[in-house]
Design a protein around this motif. Structure first.
Motif, PDB file in Angstrom:
ATOM      1  N   VAL A 256     -10.054 -13.230  11.424  1.00  0.00           N
ATOM      2  CA  VAL A 256      -9.647 -12.041  12.191  1.00  0.00           C
ATOM      3  C   VAL A 256      -8.528 -11.312  11.458  1.00  0.00           C
ATOM      4  CG1 VAL A 256      -8.660 -11.227  14.368  1.00  0.00           C
ATOM      5  CG2 VAL A 256     -10.352 -13.068  14.374  1.00  0.00           C
ATOM      6  N   HIS A 257      -7.624 -12.070  10.872  1.00  0.00           N
ATOM      7  CA  HIS A 257      -6.509 -11.459  10.136  1.00  0.00           C
ATOM      8  C   HIS A 257      -7.035 -10.641   8.953  1.00  0.00           C
ATOM      9  CE1 HIS A 257      -2.819 -11.074   7.789  1.00  0.00           C
ATOM     10  NE2 HIS A 257      -2.138 -11.461   8.859  1.00  0.00           N
ATOM     11  N   VAL A 258      -7.977 -11.206   8.201  1.00  0.00           N
ATOM     12  CA  VAL A 258      -8.536 -10.499   7.050  1.00  0.00           C
ATOM     13  C   VAL A 258      -9.278  -9.242   7.491  1.00  0.00           C
ATOM     14  CG1 VAL A 258     -10.265 -10.636   5.209  1.00  0.00           C
ATOM     15  CG2 VAL A 258      -8.678 -12.533   5.576  1.00  0.00           C
ATOM     16  N   ASP A 259     -10.088  -9.355   8.529  1.00  0.00           N
ATOM     17  CA  ASP A 259     -10.830  -8.199   9.024  1.00  0.00           C
ATOM     18  C   ASP A 259      -9.879  -7.109   9.523  1.00  0.00           C
ATOM     19  OD1 ASP A 259     -13.328  -6.845   9.987  1.00  0.00           O
ATOM     20  OD2 ASP A 259     -12.337  -7.151  11.916  1.00  0.00           O
ATOM     21  N   THR A 260      -8.821  -7.529  10.222  1.00  0.00           N
ATOM     22  CA  THR A 260      -7.860  -6.556  10.750  1.00  0.00           C
ATOM     23  C   THR A 260      -7.119  -5.862   9.620  1.00  0.00           C
ATOM     24  OG1 THR A 260      -7.572  -7.967  12.697  1.00  0.00           O
ATOM     25  CG2 THR A 260      -5.911  -6.272  12.319  1.00  0.00           C
TER      26      THR A 260
ATOM     27  N   SER B 298      -6.041  -1.110   6.434  1.00  0.00           N
ATOM     28  CA  SER B 298      -5.942  -0.526   5.090  1.00  0.00           C
ATOM     29  C   SER B 298      -6.824   0.701   4.963  1.00  0.00           C
ATOM     30  CB  SER B 298      -6.332  -1.568   4.033  1.00  0.00           C
ATOM     31  OG  SER B 298      -5.452  -2.676   4.058  1.00  0.00           O
ATOM     32  N   ARG B 299      -8.033   0.603   5.496  1.00  0.00           N
ATOM     33  CA  ARG B 299      -8.955   1.754   5.433  1.00  0.00           C
ATOM     34  C   ARG B 299      -8.454   2.908   6.291  1.00  0.00           C
ATOM     35  NH1 ARG B 299     -14.531  -1.894   5.806  1.00  0.00           N
ATOM     36  NH2 ARG B 299     -14.433  -2.650   3.645  1.00  0.00           N
ATOM     37  N   ALA B 300      -7.885   2.577   7.448  1.00  0.00           N
ATOM     38  CA  ALA B 300      -7.353   3.640   8.313  1.00  0.00           C
ATOM     39  C   ALA B 300      -6.202   4.360   7.627  1.00  0.00           C
ATOM     40  CB  ALA B 300      -6.891   3.036   9.644  1.00  0.00           C
ATOM     41  N   LEU B 301      -5.324   3.612   6.977  1.00  0.00           N
ATOM     42  CA  LEU B 301      -4.204   4.232   6.277  1.00  0.00           C
ATOM     43  C   LEU B 301      -4.682   5.050   5.086  1.00  0.00           C
ATOM     44  CD1 LEU B 301      -1.600   1.319   6.366  1.00  0.00           C
ATOM     45  CD2 LEU B 301      -1.278   3.600   7.330  1.00  0.00           C
ATOM     46  N   LEU B 302      -5.663   4.525   4.374  1.00  0.00           N
ATOM     47  CA  LEU B 302      -6.171   5.244   3.210  1.00  0.00           C
ATOM     48  C   LEU B 302      -6.793   6.579   3.614  1.00  0.00           C
ATOM     49  CD1 LEU B 302      -6.353   4.943   0.170  1.00  0.00           C
ATOM     50  CD2 LEU B 302      -8.557   3.806   0.451  1.00  0.00           C
ATOM     51  N   ALA B 303      -7.395   6.609   4.795  1.00  0.00           N
ATOM     52  CA  ALA B 303      -7.966   7.867   5.299  1.00  0.00           C
ATOM     53  C   ALA B 303      -6.892   8.810   5.815  1.00  0.00           C
ATOM     54  CB  ALA B 303      -8.965   7.564   6.410  1.00  0.00           C
ATOM     55  N   ALA B 304      -5.746   8.262   6.215  1.00  0.00           N
ATOM     56  CA  ALA B 304      -4.718   9.080   6.862  1.00  0.00           C
ATOM     57  C   ALA B 304      -3.684   9.645   5.890  1.00  0.00           C
ATOM     58  CB  ALA B 304      -4.006   8.254   7.934  1.00  0.00           C
ATOM     59  N   VAL B 305      -3.378   8.914   4.811  1.00  0.00           N
ATOM     60  CA  VAL B 305      -2.323   9.400   3.905  1.00  0.00           C
ATOM     61  C   VAL B 305      -2.849  10.535   3.034  1.00  0.00           C
ATOM     62  CG1 VAL B 305      -1.108   7.191   3.832  1.00  0.00           C
ATOM     63  CG2 VAL B 305      -2.885   7.673   2.133  1.00  0.00           C
ATOM     64  N   PRO B 306      -2.021  11.530   2.736  1.00  0.00           N
ATOM     65  CA  PRO B 306      -2.442  12.593   1.825  1.00  0.00           C
ATOM     66  C   PRO B 306      -2.606  12.039   0.404  1.00  0.00           C
ATOM     67  CG  PRO B 306      -0.569  13.277   3.176  1.00  0.00           C
ATOM     68  CD  PRO B 306      -0.703  11.813   3.349  1.00  0.00           C
TER      69      PRO B 306
ATOM     70  N   ALA C  31      -9.310  -3.226  -3.186  1.00  0.00           N
ATOM     71  CA  ALA C  31      -9.439  -1.879  -3.747  1.00  0.00           C
ATOM     72  C   ALA C  31      -8.612  -0.877  -2.947  1.00  0.00           C
ATOM     73  CB  ALA C  31     -10.909  -1.466  -3.762  1.00  0.00           C
ATOM     74  N   GLU C  32      -8.665  -0.984  -1.615  1.00  0.00           N
ATOM     75  CA  GLU C  32      -7.875  -0.073  -0.766  1.00  0.00           C
ATOM     76  C   GLU C  32      -6.376  -0.278  -0.988  1.00  0.00           C
ATOM     77  OE1 GLU C  32     -11.835  -0.586   1.312  1.00  0.00           O
ATOM     78  OE2 GLU C  32     -10.397  -1.892   0.272  1.00  0.00           O
ATOM     79  N   ALA C  33      -5.985  -1.542  -1.134  1.00  0.00           N
ATOM     80  CA  ALA C  33      -4.563  -1.839  -1.339  1.00  0.00           C
ATOM     81  C   ALA C  33      -4.059  -1.223  -2.642  1.00  0.00           C
ATOM     82  CB  ALA C  33      -4.332  -3.353  -1.336  1.00  0.00           C
ATOM     83  N   ALA C  34      -4.873  -1.310  -3.702  1.00  0.00           N
ATOM     84  CA  ALA C  34      -4.464  -0.748  -4.988  1.00  0.00           C
ATOM     85  C   ALA C  34      -4.240   0.755  -4.893  1.00  0.00           C
ATOM     86  CB  ALA C  34      -5.510  -1.073  -6.050  1.00  0.00           C
ATOM     87  N   VAL C  35      -5.165   1.455  -4.231  1.00  0.00           N
ATOM     88  CA  VAL C  35      -5.020   2.910  -4.092  1.00  0.00           C
ATOM     89  C   VAL C  35      -3.793   3.247  -3.246  1.00  0.00           C
ATOM     90  CG1 VAL C  35      -6.108   5.034  -3.300  1.00  0.00           C
ATOM     91  CG2 VAL C  35      -7.493   3.252  -4.365  1.00  0.00           C
ATOM     92  N   LEU C  36      -3.589   2.518  -2.153  1.00  0.00           N
ATOM     93  CA  LEU C  36      -2.423   2.776  -1.307  1.00  0.00           C
ATOM     94  C   LEU C  36      -1.129   2.568  -2.082  1.00  0.00           C
ATOM     95  CD1 LEU C  36      -3.545   1.109   2.050  1.00  0.00           C
ATOM     96  CD2 LEU C  36      -3.041   3.539   1.707  1.00  0.00           C
TER      97      LEU C  36
ATOM     98  N   LEU D  56      -3.419   7.761  13.688  1.00  0.00           N
ATOM     99  CA  LEU D  56      -3.856   6.894  12.596  1.00  0.00           C
ATOM    100  C   LEU D  56      -5.206   6.266  12.918  1.00  0.00           C
ATOM    101  CD1 LEU D  56      -3.358   5.196   9.998  1.00  0.00           C
ATOM    102  CD2 LEU D  56      -2.064   3.593  11.406  1.00  0.00           C
ATOM    103  N   PHE D  57      -5.452   6.052  14.210  1.00  0.00           N
ATOM    104  CA  PHE D  57      -6.668   5.357  14.629  1.00  0.00           C
ATOM    105  C   PHE D  57      -7.766   6.360  14.955  1.00  0.00           C
ATOM    106  CE2 PHE D  57      -2.948   2.853  15.943  1.00  0.00           C
ATOM    107  CZ  PHE D  57      -3.130   1.760  15.104  1.00  0.00           C
TER     108      PHE D  57
END
Length: 672
Positions: free
Chosen positions: A398-402, A407-415, A449-454, A345-346
């Motif tokens: 830090v929480h928001v940045d993390t 979210s971006r890592a998951l969006l790149a990883a999910v089909p 935006a990433e959350a909506a797509v996920l 994932l990373f």
């Protein structure tokens, strides 16, 4: 054994002497059997029996004395026994067997996550088997530099004075020769090297046991290691029922689940409810809604300074100094689900350490080595309370940045191509828990935006495996997030069409039609006319209109969808199969079975070439073809329906409505 032998010899003596007396009184000259030897050689037999009897009587009390327990041992800094200690009987027996398996110094290590009960196990072992030792000492080893001063204090306790620091360890072990068997517990030891100078070696001692508790890996070359896991669920429930008045087994099960069966957390929960007179149901509600806050609440009577929220702070501080990338990985993982996290994932975009295989291996290994995570071959698993504690310690920025990074890592990883990617299902099964964890709360603007797509993609996936009730709220949340953002016409169209598909699948085509029509309008205004997204809108709208009985008006929509997808993807793409199925359904609605069957057959051929043999899409196509060919009096209809029903049974379960309907169709076609 010796007591029995002595009794037997005494009995023989009595018999022998009694026989002589009887012989003398009766004047017999012959005794029956082997006793005739006694008559003819009485003094020989007597000389043999008397030493044997004396030896047996002498050994019996000696052996009996050795079998007795030793007097209560002297102790040094041994904590009080935990009166609420629960379970662990099998582990305690194993520990005793391992420690008692050799006559020389034996070292055993109890390794496990912080809060799993290593110290409590060691203390319980000391009390449960205290009668087997003459001296028991407890040494706090969490800070290695403080071990020597404790041994200096122990030396004075043993009567040693003026012992230099470099001689304190051998002197203490030398003195313990007079106190054997002894037990020394090193609690919360770090790496083996930090305690090497404090452990006995050579001929200094014998008949002693060393017990080390540690969160840190790497002890297997120095000692036997027992990995202590969290409680079994029944042990957790047993502890809560014992500690908390009014606790029901059902509520105890739920509390244990939310606390991940971590013994310290369960004790802390019981302490909180006891002190605040909180009803178990109310505590469960607080735990469910405010886990990060609750792990800092509740006091243990014997360890008032220990709470779950601060349990791993020292380990994290050590990581910050030595491997800051490992701390960042810990923060990223803290926002994911307490399920195995795929390491792939990373990427270097998420974490710089990933770019170098050696750096990445040691970064992941640091979390496992300090007991903060459990490492699999390709995954990393964190306890849910470790995650909660890390989340609670993260500043807001830090929480928001993390969360944005995850979210971006998951969006790149999910089909994204859930229908066309043959590996989509397997990958989504692995990542869905983490997508749900990251999107469970309203997202900050930085990753909305990433959350909506996920959320939308997750809804499409769960709909594809037949879980309509889960798909609906996920898609509704995606739509609500995108409605609040600017310049999201295309994404809104995707949300709307996905929501339309869900309502259609839920049997509400009247709700689905306006959603699909709005999606089509948005996409036709925002996307090129040959976009596959428009084809999806057209095919979905055609299916909805079919459900509403408007097949004539739907036909040109389905035909246009097929043309767009064939041009965009080629004639054998899985997306083409969906258009073919939509078009076939319309012809079936118009009773044009001869036109429908070839369309279904082509769709089935595409799917069988693209998906696993037991994929749901193949099952659905088989069932549709069974209905169509049955209308043409084709005897293969029953077999087609049975195959389709078996696939649905395997994938959706026996009780799923679609499975039940499929088997009813198969039975009906078989009879007819």
């Amino acid at each position: 054994m010796w007591r029995t032998l002595a009794s037997a010899v005494a009995a023989l003596l009595v018999l022998f002497l009694g026989s002589l007396a009887f012989n003398a009184a009766s004047g017999q000259s012959r005794w029956p059997g082997p006793l005739d030897f006694v008559r003819t050689n009485p003094w020989v037999v007597l000389l043999l029996l008397i030493p044997l009897a004396l030896f047996g009587f002498w050994q019996s009390p000696s052996r009996t004395r050795k079998a007795k327990d030793l007097p209560a041992p002297a102790t040094y800094r041994l904590p009080p026994r935990n009166s609420n200690f629960t379970g662990r009987d099998a582990v305690l027996r194993e520990l005793r067997q391992r420690l008692n398996s050799a006559n020389d110094v034996t070292t055993q290590v109890v390794h496990g996550l912080g809060g799993v009960g290593k110290t409590q196990l060691a203390v319980e072992y000391a009390y449960r088997y205290r009668s087997k030792y003459r001296f028991v000492a407890f040494v706090d080893a969490e800070q290695p530099e403080l071990v020597a001063p404790q041994f200096a204090s122990l030396a004075r306790e043993l009567g040693l004075t003026d012992v230099s620091t470099d001689q304190v360890f051998p002197k203490v072990y030398g003195k313990l020769v007079d106190r054997r068997p002894w037990l020394i517990i090193f609690d919360n030891g770090e790496k083996p090297g930090t305690l090497a100078h404090a452990l006995p070696s050579g001929d200094l001692v014998s008949h002693g046991h060393i017990l080390v508790t540690t969160r840190v890996s790497g002890w297997s070359s120095r000692a036997g290691v027992i990995d202590l896991d969290v409680f079994g669920r029944q042990e957790s429930v047993q502890l809560l029922l014992r500690r908390v008045p009014g606790m029901t087994e059902a509520v105890a099960e739920q509390i244990a689940e939310r606390l991940g069966d971590l013994p310290l957390a369960l004790e802390q929960a019981a302490g909180y409810m006891d002190y605040n007179h909180t009803a178990p149901e109310a505590y469960l509600a607080l735990l469910t809604s405010r886990l990060e806050d609750m792990i800092g609440q509740g006091e243990l009577t014997d360890r008032p300074a220990v709470v779950v929220s601060t349990l791993w702070q020292l380990s994290v501080r050590n990581l910050e100094a030595d491997q800051p990338q490992a701390v960042r990985l810990l923060q990223l993982c803290a926002l994911l689900a307490p399920e195995p996290i795929p390491l792939d994932l990373f990427t270097p975009d998420t974490l710089a350490a990933v770019a170098d295989p050696l750096v990445w291996d040691t970064t992941v290994g640091a979390l496992a080595g300090l007991g903060l995570a459990r490492r699999g071959e390709t995954t990393l698993l964190l306890h849910r309370l470790v995650q909660a504690a890390i989340r609670a310690s993260m500043p807001d920025d830090v929480h928001v940045d993390t969360r944005t990074q995850v979210s971006r890592a998951l969006l790149a990883a999910v089909p994204h191509d859930i229908h066309g990617d043959p590996n989509a299902r397997e990958r989504w099964e692995e990542l869905l828990p983490h997508v749900l964890a990251v999107t469970k709360d309203d997202p900050p603007a930085e990753c909305a935006a990433e959350a909506a797509v996920l959320l939308r993609l997750a809804s499409e996936y769960v709909l594809s495996i037949g879980d309509r009730s889960m798909a609906l709220p996920l898609c509704e949340r995606a739509l609500a997030i995108d409605e609040a953002l600017e310049d999201r016409d295309a994404e809104l169209g995707f949300d709307l069409i996905a929501l339309a598909q869900i309502h259609q699948d839920l049997g509400a085509p009247e709700k689905a039609r306006p959603l699909a029509e709005r999606a089509l309008r948005l996409h036709e205004s925002a996307l090129p006319p040959e976009s596959p997204a428009i084809a999806t809108d057209l095919a979905t709208l055609a299916r909805i209109m079919h459900r509403l009985g408007d097949d004539e008006a739907a036909l040109p929509l389905a035909e246009r969808a097929l043309q767009i997808d064939e041009a965009a993807h080629g004639p054998d793409d899985p997306y083409v199969s969906f258009d073919l199925i939509a078009l076939a359904n319309l012809h079936l609605g118009l009773d044009d079975y001869a036109t429908a069957v070839p369309l279904i057959s082509r769709a089935l051929q595409i799917r069988e070439a693209s998906y696993a043999p037991d994929h749901l899409y193949i099952g659905y196509a088989l069932l549709l073809k069974a209905r169509a060919v049955h209308a043409l009096n084709d005897p293969s209809a029953a077999d087609l329906a049975r195959r389709g029903a078996q696939i649905l049974h395997a994938q959706l379960g026996k009780a799923h409505p679609k499975t039940v309907e499929a088997f009813e169709l198969a039975d009906r076609l078989r009879v007819s």
